[in-house]
Design a protein around this motif. Structure first.
Motif, PDB file in Angstrom:
ATOM      1  N   LYS A  55       0.836  -1.188   0.000  1.00 37.94           N
ATOM      2  CA  LYS A  55       0.000   0.000   0.000  1.00 37.94           C
ATOM      3  C   LYS A  55       0.878   1.248   0.000  1.00 37.94           C
ATOM      4  CE  LYS A  55      -4.100  -2.031   2.138  1.00 37.94           C
ATOM      5  NZ  LYS A  55      -5.095  -1.921   3.215  1.00 37.94           N
ATOM      6  N   MET A  56       0.279   2.347  -0.484  1.00 41.24           N
ATOM      7  CA  MET A  56       1.038   3.583  -0.704  1.00 41.24           C
ATOM      8  C   MET A  56       0.404   4.739   0.056  1.00 41.24           C
ATOM      9  SD  MET A  56       1.619   5.478  -4.366  1.00 41.24           S
ATOM     10  CE  MET A  56       2.479   7.038  -4.508  1.00 41.24           C
ATOM     11  N   ASP A  57       1.263   5.627   0.582  1.00 39.28           N
ATOM     12  CA  ASP A  57       0.797   6.826   1.282  1.00 39.28           C
ATOM     13  C   ASP A  57       0.372   7.863   0.251  1.00 39.28           C
ATOM     14  OD1 ASP A  57       0.326   8.972   2.914  1.00 39.28           O
ATOM     15  OD2 ASP A  57       2.143   8.735   4.099  1.00 39.28           O
ATOM     16  N   THR A  58      -0.910   8.213   0.243  1.00 40.43           N
ATOM     17  CA  THR A  58      -1.437   9.188  -0.724  1.00 40.43           C
ATOM     18  C   THR A  58      -2.013  10.413  -0.013  1.00 40.43           C
ATOM     19  OG1 THR A  58      -3.611   8.124  -0.753  1.00 40.43           O
ATOM     20  CG2 THR A  58      -1.981   7.350  -2.362  1.00 40.43           C
ATOM     21  N   ALA A  59      -1.488  10.739   1.165  1.00 46.79           N
ATOM     22  CA  ALA A  59      -2.070  11.806   1.977  1.00 46.79           C
ATOM     23  C   ALA A  59      -1.832  13.193   1.400  1.00 46.79           C
ATOM     24  CB  ALA A  59      -1.504  11.741   3.403  1.00 46.79           C
ATOM     25  N   ASP A  60      -0.779  13.368   0.587  1.00 43.92           N
ATOM     26  CA  ASP A  60      -0.464  14.688   0.046  1.00 43.92           C
ATOM     27  C   ASP A  60      -1.213  14.887  -1.262  1.00 43.92           C
ATOM     28  OD1 ASP A  60       0.574  17.058  -0.866  1.00 43.92           O
ATOM     29  OD2 ASP A  60       2.645  16.573  -0.372  1.00 43.92           O
ATOM     30  N   PHE A  61      -2.217  15.759  -1.245  1.00 43.32           N
ATOM     31  CA  PHE A  61      -3.034  16.006  -2.437  1.00 43.32           C
ATOM     32  C   PHE A  61      -2.207  16.634  -3.550  1.00 43.32           C
ATOM     33  CE2 PHE A  61      -5.487  19.148  -4.875  1.00 43.32           C
ATOM     34  CZ  PHE A  61      -6.378  18.298  -5.518  1.00 43.32           C
ATOM     35  N   GLU A  62      -1.321  17.589  -3.185  1.00 43.89           N
ATOM     36  CA  GLU A  62      -0.530  18.281  -4.202  1.00 43.89           C
ATOM     37  C   GLU A  62       0.365  17.318  -4.975  1.00 43.89           C
ATOM     38  OE1 GLU A  62       0.586  22.824  -3.410  1.00 43.89           O
ATOM     39  OE2 GLU A  62       1.319  21.500  -1.859  1.00 43.89           O
ATOM     40  N   TRP A  63       1.040  16.431  -4.250  1.00 41.96           N
ATOM     41  CA  TRP A  63       1.945  15.479  -4.910  1.00 41.96           C
ATOM     42  C   TRP A  63       1.168  14.548  -5.822  1.00 41.96           C
ATOM     43  CZ3 TRP A  63       7.209  15.086  -5.063  1.00 41.96           C
ATOM     44  CH2 TRP A  63       7.728  13.917  -5.596  1.00 41.96           C
ATOM     45  N   MET A  64       0.045  14.030  -5.335  1.00 45.00           N
ATOM     46  CA  MET A  64      -0.758  13.107  -6.141  1.00 45.00           C
ATOM     47  C   MET A  64      -1.356  13.823  -7.353  1.00 45.00           C
ATOM     48  SD  MET A  64      -0.186  10.397  -4.551  1.00 45.00           S
ATOM     49  CE  MET A  64      -1.200   9.359  -5.581  1.00 45.00           C
ATOM     50  N   TRP A  66      -0.021  16.379  -9.011  1.00 46.35           N
ATOM     51  CA  TRP A  66       1.005  16.654  -9.996  1.00 46.35           C
ATOM     52  C   TRP A  66       1.519  15.388 -10.688  1.00 46.35           C
ATOM     53  CZ3 TRP A  66       4.090  20.448 -12.250  1.00 46.35           C
ATOM     54  CH2 TRP A  66       3.711  21.752 -11.975  1.00 46.35           C
ATOM     55  N   PHE A  67       1.722  14.329  -9.938  1.00 51.81           N
ATOM     56  CA  PHE A  67       2.457  13.183 -10.469  1.00 51.81           C
ATOM     57  C   PHE A  67       1.634  11.908 -10.540  1.00 51.81           C
ATOM     58  CE2 PHE A  67       5.532  15.969  -8.239  1.00 51.81           C
ATOM     59  CZ  PHE A  67       6.167  16.455  -9.364  1.00 51.81           C
ATOM     60  N   SER A  68       0.322  12.014 -10.348  1.00 52.06           N
ATOM     61  CA  SER A  68      -0.514  10.818 -10.466  1.00 52.06           C
ATOM     62  C   SER A  68      -1.866  11.155 -11.086  1.00 52.06           C
ATOM     63  CB  SER A  68      -0.704  10.168  -9.081  1.00 52.06           C
ATOM     64  OG  SER A  68      -1.507   9.019  -9.196  1.00 52.06           O
ATOM     65  N   THR A  69      -2.710  11.860 -10.347  1.00 54.00           N
ATOM     66  CA  THR A  69      -4.091  12.061 -10.763  1.00 54.00           C
ATOM     67  C   THR A  69      -4.214  12.897 -12.029  1.00 54.00           C
ATOM     68  OG1 THR A  69      -4.593  12.097  -8.388  1.00 54.00           O
ATOM     69  CG2 THR A  69      -6.371  12.658  -9.903  1.00 54.00           C
ATOM     70  N   PHE A  70      -3.550  14.047 -12.067  1.00 52.31           N
ATOM     71  CA  PHE A  70      -3.717  14.980 -13.193  1.00 52.31           C
ATOM     72  C   PHE A  70      -2.416  15.204 -13.958  1.00 52.31           C
ATOM     73  CE2 PHE A  70      -7.144  16.079 -10.269  1.00 52.31           C
ATOM     74  CZ  PHE A  70      -8.228  16.122 -11.130  1.00 52.31           C
ATOM     75  N   ARG A  71      -1.507  14.254 -13.903  1.00 53.93           N
ATOM     76  CA  ARG A  71      -0.225  14.472 -14.566  1.00 53.93           C
ATOM     77  C   ARG A  71      -0.373  14.567 -16.079  1.00 53.93           C
ATOM     78  NH1 ARG A  71       2.166   8.550 -12.956  1.00 53.93           N
ATOM     79  NH2 ARG A  71       0.761   7.299 -14.245  1.00 53.93           N
ATOM     80  N   HIS A 252      14.759  15.327 -11.948  1.00 52.66           N
ATOM     81  CA  HIS A 252      13.433  15.496 -11.353  1.00 52.66           C
ATOM     82  C   HIS A 252      12.587  14.241 -11.525  1.00 52.66           C
ATOM     83  CE1 HIS A 252      14.093  20.050 -12.003  1.00 52.66           C
ATOM     84  NE2 HIS A 252      14.425  19.712 -10.779  1.00 52.66           N
ATOM     85  N   LEU A 253      12.683  13.618 -12.696  1.00 51.16           N
ATOM     86  CA  LEU A 253      11.957  12.369 -12.922  1.00 51.16           C
ATOM     87  C   LEU A 253      12.443  11.283 -11.967  1.00 51.16           C
ATOM     88  CD1 LEU A 253       9.974  10.654 -14.578  1.00 51.16           C
ATOM     89  CD2 LEU A 253      11.838  10.228 -16.205  1.00 51.16           C
ATOM     90  N   GLY A 254      13.761  11.206 -11.779  1.00 52.81           N
ATOM     91  CA  GLY A 254      14.305  10.217 -10.848  1.00 52.81           C
ATOM     92  C   GLY A 254      13.859  10.450  -9.422  1.00 52.81           C
ATOM     93  N   VAL A 255      13.797  11.728  -9.000  1.00 51.74           N
ATOM     94  CA  VAL A 255      13.360  12.046  -7.630  1.00 51.74           C
ATOM     95  C   VAL A 255      11.899  11.657  -7.440  1.00 51.74           C
ATOM     96  CG1 VAL A 255      12.948  13.924  -6.007  1.00 51.74           C
ATOM     97  CG2 VAL A 255      15.060  13.871  -7.323  1.00 51.74           C
ATOM     98  N   VAL A 256      11.065  11.923  -8.444  1.00 47.35           N
ATOM     99  CA  VAL A 256       9.643  11.546  -8.358  1.00 47.35           C
ATOM    100  C   VAL A 256       9.505  10.037  -8.173  1.00 47.35           C
ATOM    101  CG1 VAL A 256       7.484  11.427  -9.652  1.00 47.35           C
ATOM    102  CG2 VAL A 256       8.830  13.520  -9.685  1.00 47.35           C
ATOM    103  N   ALA A 302      10.956  21.596  -4.386  1.00 51.68           N
ATOM    104  CA  ALA A 302      12.059  21.609  -5.350  1.00 51.68           C
ATOM    105  C   ALA A 302      11.675  20.931  -6.657  1.00 51.68           C
ATOM    106  CB  ALA A 302      13.286  20.923  -4.740  1.00 51.68           C
ATOM    107  N   VAL A 303      10.932  19.822  -6.573  1.00 50.52           N
ATOM    108  CA  VAL A 303      10.552  19.092  -7.782  1.00 50.52           C
ATOM    109  C   VAL A 303       9.465  19.835  -8.548  1.00 50.52           C
ATOM    110  CG1 VAL A 303       9.511  16.964  -8.645  1.00 50.52           C
ATOM    111  CG2 VAL A 303      11.244  16.863  -6.867  1.00 50.52           C
ATOM    112  N   MET A 304       8.438  20.307  -7.848  1.00 43.29           N
ATOM    113  CA  MET A 304       7.345  21.006  -8.530  1.00 43.29           C
ATOM    114  C   MET A 304       7.841  22.278  -9.212  1.00 43.29           C
ATOM    115  SD  MET A 304       4.331  20.445  -5.688  1.00 43.29           S
ATOM    116  CE  MET A 304       3.264  21.663  -6.402  1.00 43.29           C
TER     117      MET A 304
END
Length: 528
Positions: A55-64, A66-71, A252-256, A302-304
């Motif tokens: 299972k994965m921590d998805t608590a951060d809306f901003e991260w999800m 940018w890099f999952s839901t609306f990427r 940046h891709l590697g950090v994500v 830094a990544v965003m």
């Protein structure tokens, strides 16, 4: 003490070893807590199925977002901008800033509707009209009042009604676009006041505001920098510039990818929301969790900003640099998570009012006004007010302490000791400063309850064993940071070597007994 003060190599190796062991030890505790509580009821809302059968921590809306839901949506919009910008740069480079504006307007219109575009245009025209008067304080007050309309009712609800549709990003894009638009308009107005001959045109303001990569999420470039760079006719690149831009994008891709993998093994964002669980954690897990949360927020910023900055560098702009890593901070004067906002505040408020930052009264006024604007930018609430108070106090305390220790008898004491010993003593004070920065900024990132729990465990319940161990590890971290700063200072400003005197001339002018003494004096002068 100079920044180039050195310590013995074995001492630096010892500090690095202690720091690495402490990091791995704290990470192992966080991993154990995450694995043993993966099926906890309070985790169900934010810990969801991911990859690797975990299972994965998805608590951060901003991260999800940018890099999952609306990427896909974000990538599509930015890719279109890069494509049209490249075509324009090849065919008609003199019109590229105009193409940036047209594409940005169309993208905002498509995502938020024409009524939202009309709202943004009305704010731009209002602040542009006020800037024509060229009264600095009036432009600033008008900008702050306009910004306040997005932070208090009933103005917020009324203006939010201009947004069409009910998609999930509506709330985020509304506040992001409105807030950054006002800050950009204020920058334009203040720069227009500084212009001696004539005025900037309203078209320049629209080009500045509707540059799509910066529109919704920042960072903010002050208008003077954007105007010069966006209207630059010479579009030749430096040697290996494209290689550096490509490398930056790959990093940046590697950090994500690395962060997404870590979210499967350490639930650093979900655990702090469960106060009952936090009370049963070990001291190491709790302290490590506080530190890792702050490091993660820096990585996210830094990544965003890095992704946006990569796109803007393709447009021949020099955007604000990423924020300084929290691991490298031990003074309040360098603490920020958004370098664009930091540069804006420093230029128009902090440096403007504080002057050379040597006078205590001027510094106090400058910091109070700076954090006042920051409170309005973030939105007045209890957490923001407490965060601003402690950070403002910490920034002024640094100045007061520096002033006090530059006086007698402290100045004589430090002058009498070696540079290495002075560096060690300063690092002890920086250790306590570091944890003040961590705890004060955790208020804005997590909750007051989490900060209170960490503080009690660190200073009261864990005293003296946990307190001493954590402070010693932090002392090692400070020395590692100082060593890195020392090496960078030697690269930026290497010590000049004294010119060698001719042997014949030295022999003719100096007696044999005076030569060793002259060499010793020269070495002593260089060391000082």
């Amino acid at each position: 003490m100079g920044i180039k003060a050195a310590l013995p190599k074995y001492e630096i190796y010892f500090y690095n070893t202690v720091l690495c062991l402490a990091m791995f030890w704290a990470a192992s505790w966080i991993f154990e807590v995450s694995s043993s509580n993966v099926n906890r009821k309070t985790f169900k809302a934010s810990v969801k199925p991911g990859y690797f059968g975990r299972k994965m921590d998805t608590a951060d809306f901003e991260w999800m977002m940018w890099f999952s839901t609306f990427r896909e949506h974000i990538l599509f919009a930015l890719s279109g901008h890069v494509l049209f910008a490249k075509i324009c740069s090849m065919l008609a480079p003199q019109f590229r800033s105009l193409v940036y504006m047209v594409y940005g307007l169309l993208a905002v219109w498509t995502s938020m509707g024409w009524t939202y575009v009309s709202l943004m245009l009305s704010h731009c025209i209002l602040l542009y009209s006020i800037s024509l008067v060229k009264i600095r304080w009036l432009c600033f007050v008008a900008g702050l009042c306009t910004l306040a309309t997005f932070k208090c009712e009933p103005f917020v609800s009324w203006q939010a009604g201009f947004v069409e549709g009910d998609f999930e990003l509506r709330h985020v894009l509304f506040y992001g676009g409105c807030g950054f638009t006002i800050m950009r308009c204020v920058s334009f107005a203040l720069e227009n006041c500084e212009r001696k001959d004539g005025h900037y045109s309203v078209l320049e303001l629209l080009k500045y505001n509707f540059y799509l990569p910066f529109f919704y999420f920042g960072p903010i470039m002050t208008f003077d920098k954007f105007y010069v760079q966006a209207n630059k006719s010479d579009l030749t690149r430096k040697e290996r510039e494209m290689w550096n831009i490509s490398l930056q994008g790959l990093i940046h891709l590697g950090v994500v990818i690395v962060v997404d993998v870590l979210f499967h093994f350490m639930y650093i964002l979900t655990i702090p929301t469960d106060i009952k669980l936090l009370k049963h954690l070990s001291d190491w897990a709790l302290v490590g969790l506080a530190y890792v949360n702050l490091v993660y927020d820096w990585i996210k910023a830094a990544v965003m900003f890095g992704v946006i900055n990569t796109v803007s560098r393709l447009d021949h702009l020099d955007p604000p640099k990423p924020p300084k890593c929290i691991t490298m901070l031990y003074v309040f004067s360098e603490t920020h998570f958004d370098r664009g906002i930091n540069d804006w505040l420093c230029k128009y408020v902090y440096n403007y009012l504080g002057g050379k930052h040597e006078n205590v009264a001027e510094e106090l006024v400058a910091t109070l006004c700076t954090y006042g604007v920051t409170i309005l930018w973030l939105g007045p609430c209890e957490v923001v007010l407490v965060w601003a108070f402690f950070n403002c106090f910490g920034l002024n305390l640094e100045l007061w302490t520096a002033k006090a220790f530059s006086m007698e008898p402290f100045a004589s004491f430090e002058a009498a000791m070696s540079e290495a010993m002075s560096r060690r003593i300063r690092a002890i004070f920086n250790t306590f400063n570091f944890w003040c920065i961590v705890l004060f900024n955790l208020m804005a990132l997590n909750s007051l309850d989490f900060v209170k729990l960490v503080t009690k465990r660190l200073l009261l319940k864990g005293f003296p064993i946990t307190t001493i161990i954590v402070m010693f590890v932090t002392y090692c971290l400070i020395q590692v940071i100082k060593e890195r700063e020392r090496r960078q200072a030697l690269i930026d400003d290497p010590d000049p070597l004294p010119p060698a005197a001719p042997l014949n001339a030295a022999a003719a002018t100096c007696p044999p007994t005076a030569a060793p003494q002259a060499a010793a004096d020269s070495s002593k002068e260089k060391a000082e």
